[in-house]
Design an enzyme around this catalytic site. Structure first.
Site, PDB file in Angstrom:
ATOM      1  N   LYS A  15       0.825  -1.219   0.000  1.00 15.11           N
ATOM      2  CA  LYS A  15       0.000   0.000   0.000  1.00 15.11           C
ATOM      3  C   LYS A  15       0.853   1.260   0.000  1.00 15.11           C
ATOM      4  CE  LYS A  15      -2.001  -1.615   3.754  1.00 15.11           C
ATOM      5  NZ  LYS A  15      -1.473  -2.995   3.770  1.00 15.11           N
ATOM      6  N   HIS A  40       4.211   0.835   6.403  1.00 13.65           N
ATOM      7  CA  HIS A  40       4.061   1.080   4.965  1.00 13.65           C
ATOM      8  C   HIS A  40       5.398   1.549   4.396  1.00 13.65           C
ATOM      9  CE1 HIS A  40      -0.582   1.678   5.436  1.00 13.65           C
ATOM     10  NE2 HIS A  40      -0.156   0.509   5.877  1.00 13.65           N
ATOM     11  N   GLN A 221      -3.536  -2.382   7.225  1.00 13.39           N
ATOM     12  CA  GLN A 221      -3.849  -3.818   7.324  1.00 13.39           C
ATOM     13  C   GLN A 221      -4.496  -4.294   6.011  1.00 13.39           C
ATOM     14  OE1 GLN A 221      -4.905  -1.832  10.457  1.00 13.39           O
ATOM     15  NE2 GLN A 221      -2.730  -2.118  10.670  1.00 13.39           N
TER      16      GLN A 221
HETATM   17  P1  GDP Z   1       2.138  -2.205   3.096  1.00 16.37           P
HETATM   18  O1  GDP Z   1       1.990  -2.464   4.547  1.00 16.37           O
HETATM   19  O2  GDP Z   1       0.969  -2.688   2.316  1.00 16.37           O
HETATM   20  O3  GDP Z   1       2.492  -0.791   2.752  1.00 16.37           O
HETATM   21  O4  GDP Z   1       3.364  -3.129   2.621  1.00 16.37           O
HETATM   22  P2  GDP Z   1       4.786  -3.293   3.368  1.00 16.37           P
HETATM   23  O5  GDP Z   1       5.594  -2.075   3.129  1.00 16.37           O
HETATM   24  O6  GDP Z   1       4.610  -3.733   4.764  1.00 16.37           O
HETATM   25  O7  GDP Z   1       5.365  -4.552   2.608  1.00 16.37           O
HETATM   26  C1  GDP Z   1       5.528  -4.574   1.227  1.00 16.37           C
HETATM   27  C2  GDP Z   1       7.000  -4.872   0.923  1.00 16.37           C
HETATM   28  O8  GDP Z   1       7.141  -5.218  -0.436  1.00 16.37           O
HETATM   29  C3  GDP Z   1       7.894  -3.660   1.127  1.00 16.37           C
HETATM   30  O9  GDP Z   1       9.162  -4.106   1.526  1.00 16.37           O
HETATM   31  C4  GDP Z   1       7.960  -3.038  -0.266  1.00 16.37           C
HETATM   32  O10 GDP Z   1       9.157  -2.303  -0.466  1.00 16.37           O
HETATM   33  C5  GDP Z   1       7.924  -4.255  -1.134  1.00 16.37           C
HETATM   34  N1  GDP Z   1       7.259  -4.116  -2.448  1.00 16.37           N
HETATM   35  C6  GDP Z   1       6.177  -3.373  -2.783  1.00 16.37           C
HETATM   36  N2  GDP Z   1       5.824  -3.623  -4.076  1.00 16.37           N
HETATM   37  C7  GDP Z   1       6.691  -4.536  -4.540  1.00 16.37           C
HETATM   38  C8  GDP Z   1       6.839  -5.232  -5.788  1.00 16.37           C
HETATM   39  O11 GDP Z   1       6.073  -5.061  -6.729  1.00 16.37           O
HETATM   40  N3  GDP Z   1       7.864  -6.129  -5.880  1.00 16.37           N
HETATM   41  C9  GDP Z   1       8.729  -6.363  -4.853  1.00 16.37           C
HETATM   42  N4  GDP Z   1       9.687  -7.250  -5.052  1.00 16.37           N
HETATM   43  N5  GDP Z   1       8.626  -5.746  -3.680  1.00 16.37           N
HETATM   44  C10 GDP Z   1       7.610  -4.851  -3.521  1.00 16.37           C
HETATM   45  P1  IMO Z   2      -0.026  -3.018   7.236  1.00 14.73           P
HETATM   46  O1  IMO Z   2      -0.821  -1.722   7.240  1.00 14.73           O
HETATM   47  C1  IMO Z   2       0.265  -7.202   8.393  1.00 14.73           C
HETATM   48  C2  IMO Z   2      -1.639  -8.379  12.158  1.00 14.73           C
HETATM   49  C3  IMO Z   2      -0.714  -8.798  13.281  1.00 14.73           C
HETATM   50  C4  IMO Z   2      -1.611  -9.779  14.010  1.00 14.73           C
HETATM   51  C5  IMO Z   2      -2.997  -9.152  13.886  1.00 14.73           C
HETATM   52  C6  IMO Z   2      -3.412  -8.348  15.089  1.00 14.73           C
HETATM   53  O2  IMO Z   2       1.437  -2.811   7.272  1.00 14.73           O
HETATM   54  O3  IMO Z   2      -0.490  -3.896   6.135  1.00 14.73           O
HETATM   55  P2  IMO Z   2      -2.672  -5.998  16.093  1.00 14.73           P
HETATM   56  O4  IMO Z   2      -1.314  -5.474  16.433  1.00 14.73           O
HETATM   57  O5  IMO Z   2      -3.392  -5.200  15.079  1.00 14.73           O
HETATM   58  O6  IMO Z   2      -3.497  -6.273  17.302  1.00 14.73           O
HETATM   59  O7  IMO Z   2      -2.375  -7.450  15.457  1.00 14.73           O
HETATM   60  O8  IMO Z   2      -2.930  -8.322  12.742  1.00 14.73           O
HETATM   61  N1  IMO Z   2      -1.348  -7.033  11.589  1.00 14.73           N
HETATM   62  C7  IMO Z   2      -0.763  -6.843  10.401  1.00 14.73           C
HETATM   63  N2  IMO Z   2      -0.247  -7.727   9.519  1.00 14.73           N
HETATM   64  N3  IMO Z   2       0.268  -5.880   8.107  1.00 14.73           N
HETATM   65  C8  IMO Z   2      -0.263  -4.988   8.961  1.00 14.73           C
HETATM   66  O9  IMO Z   2      -0.385  -3.682   8.662  1.00 14.73           O
HETATM   67  C9  IMO Z   2      -0.778  -5.448  10.191  1.00 14.73           C
HETATM   68  N4  IMO Z   2      -1.335  -4.858  11.269  1.00 14.73           N
HETATM   69  C10 IMO Z   2      -1.691  -5.837  12.101  1.00 14.73           C
HETATM   70  O10 IMO Z   2       0.439  -9.385  12.791  1.00 14.73           O
HETATM   71  O11 IMO Z   2      -1.635 -11.008  13.328  1.00 14.73           O
HETATM   72 MG    MG Z   3       3.040  -3.353   6.138  1.00 16.22          MG
END
Ligand code: GDP
Ligand code: IMO
Ligand code: MG
Length: 420
Positions: A15, A40, A221
């Site tokens: 995201k 994020h 999430q």
């Molecule tokens: P969010 O919580 O949805 O914002 O996602 P996170 O940042 O927690 O996890 C997504 C991970 O995948 C991060 O390390 C990003 O840098 C990486 N990422 C996002 N888009 C891509 C993609 O298209 N390919 C790869 N290989 N990594 C990606």
């Molecule tokens: P983003 O926005 C992935 C998961 C936790 C746990 C459950 C409950 O980065 O996608 P909490 O701390 O909310 O009480 O935990 O939800 N969890 C996530 N997993 N990405 C997240 O956020 C999460 N936020 C909470 O790992 O299983």
């Molecule tokens: Mg995340």
């Protein structure tokens, strides 16, 4: 008009990257739920930023960022994030506003989170231990403290009253803790919070909408972690679906325009709970390694599995998704075969729906096997230049979801994106 962007799986769909890319097309990015459980990630050139509370439009100077009333905010984590952003050269001033109705996470909320998880033993949720659950419990229990309260002369008194309630609750657990230091740090950061623009978020955003400004509501999430519709009780404590953008910002449903849903090309989950298409074998390990699937907030290894269309279609239905964005397909660049779950066998019966309780039923995913594309997607910059096996993968998903892909992300960096 407000477009909503959200994760359709168990979080971490990418995201942050997509909101950062889209932000220049909007006047405002607004977070509407969740808190520092979110992580994020934004990668620009070789610089990496992980945002927990601050909306992912913050890197764009002309974009306003609103932390909505539906969010729970930890002042310590929030200020750490601000310090890191400023150190990275990001200017933060009037471009970031916080709703006075945003709930505050207290040090004792975190203790309650940890004590509750410890008491659950093997059946723990796998919470991020950021105090999310207890803070939302106080919100709905009508005990919570809100950001606007820090301006009140009675703030200390209100804090003390809530803390005493928490201490009484914690006594029910056999749990050792000492929050002396955390409390000091918390109050110091409450003072810093007063330097920010604290607003009546609902008036603020509706005024902007009236002026014709474009807003992107940023979900945290994912739909499968939704408090009502996720894999309960292994969920987070807020509604993570489109409807939550209305209550978490104070906007009427008719303002919602596009609903942009993000899905990885496979599935991940961090923490406990049902995950029908999980791979506990070498392929799962390969996804984790190649996808660098370790939590952005806690560093925990993420569980990995095949794309699950039963769960994805459920999320599309709940959210009213109008366009899909696919991320992380590049992680499977060297896979000979790729599987996609299209149906479940629930207690022996074939179904395209999620059962009421996944823990109580035997859920076996039924897969279609597709040919891998076995080439580097990073070299593709247009949809037409994508390998034919990958085109076939996209067509297969589109045929089974009836929602078009508007973007394909081919790597973590901001520019690694195919837009059509
Ligand atoms: P969010 O919580 O949805 O914002 O996602 P996170 O940042 O927690 O996890 C997504 C991970 O995948 C991060 O390390 C990003 O840098 C990486 N990422 C996002 N888009 C891509 C993609 O298209 N390919 C790869 N290989 N990594 C990606
Ligand atoms: P983003 O926005 C992935 C998961 C936790 C746990 C459950 C409950 O980065 O996608 P909490 O701390 O909310 O009480 O935990 O939800 N969890 C996530 N997993 N990405 C997240 O956020 C999460 N936020 C909470 O790992 O299983
Ligand atoms: Mg995340």
């Amino acid at each position: 008009m407000v477009d909503v962007l959200l994760g359709l799986q168990w979080g971490d769909e990418g995201k942050g990257k997509i909101v950062d890319y889209l932000a220049p097309k909007y006047d405002m990015v607004a977070r509407f739920q969740g808190g520092p459980n979110a992580g994020h990630t934004i990668i620009v050139k070789d610089k990496k930023i992980v945002l927990h509370t601050v909306p992912s439009g913050i890197l764009h100077p002309n974009c306003l960022n609103l932390i909505g009333n539906g969010v729970v905010l930890d002042p310590v984590i929030f200020n750490k994030e601000i310090t890191q952003l400023r150190a990275a050269g990001v200017v933060i001033g009037d471009n970031l506003v916080i709703s006075k109705k945003t709930q505050l996470i207290l040090p004792t909320h975190k203790v309650l989170d940890a004590a509750s998880e410890a008491a659950k033993g093997a059946s723990k949720i796998g919470s991020t231990l950021k105090g999310i659950g207890p803070t939302y419990m106080d919100k709905t229990g009508r005990n919570g403290l809100r950001v606007g309260d820090i301006l009140s002369s009675k703030f200390k008194e209100k804090y003390e009253a809530l803390k005493q309630k928490h201490l009484a609750l914690i006594k029910n657990y056999d749990f050792e803790f000492d929050i002396t230091e955390q409390e000091k740090e918390w109050f110091a950061n409450i003072e810093k919070l007063k330097e920010f623009s604290l607003v009546d978020g609902e008036y603020f955003i509706n005024e902007k909408i009236k002026q014709g400004k474009k807003v992107l509501a940023e979900g945290a999430q994912g739909s499968m972690l939704d408090i009502d519709f996720g894999t309960y009780p292994f969920v987070t404590s807020s509604n993570t679906i489109t409807a939550s953008a209305c209550t978490g910002l104070g906007i009427a449903p008719h303002h919602i325009g596009e609903v942009i849903g993000i899905t990885k090309a496979y599935c991940t989950r961090v923490g406990s709970g049902p995950f029908p298409s999980e791979l506990l074998d070498e392929t799962g390990e390969q996804l984790r390694k190649q996808g660098n699937e370790f939590g952005s907030t806690t560093g925990r290894p993420r569980r990995c599995g095949w794309l699950d269309l039963v769960a994805l279609n459920y999320a599309i239905m709940l959210n009213g998704v109008t366009q899909l964005i696919l991320t992380k397909a590049d992680v499977m660049n060297n896979f000979d075969e790729i599987k996609i779950a299209t149906q479940y066998k629930v207690d022996g019966k074939i179904s395209a729906q999620l059962p009421y309780d996944m823990m109580d039923s035997t859920v076996e995913p039924l897969y279609e096997t597709l040919k891998g594309w076995n080439s580097d997607l990073a070299n593709c910059t247009t949809k037409s230049s994508l390998p034919s096996a990958f085109q076939a993968y996209l067509d297969f998903v589109t045929k089974n979801t009836n929602v078009p892909f508007s973007m394909i992300s081919t790597g973590p960096e901001r520019s690694q994106l195919i837009v059509e």
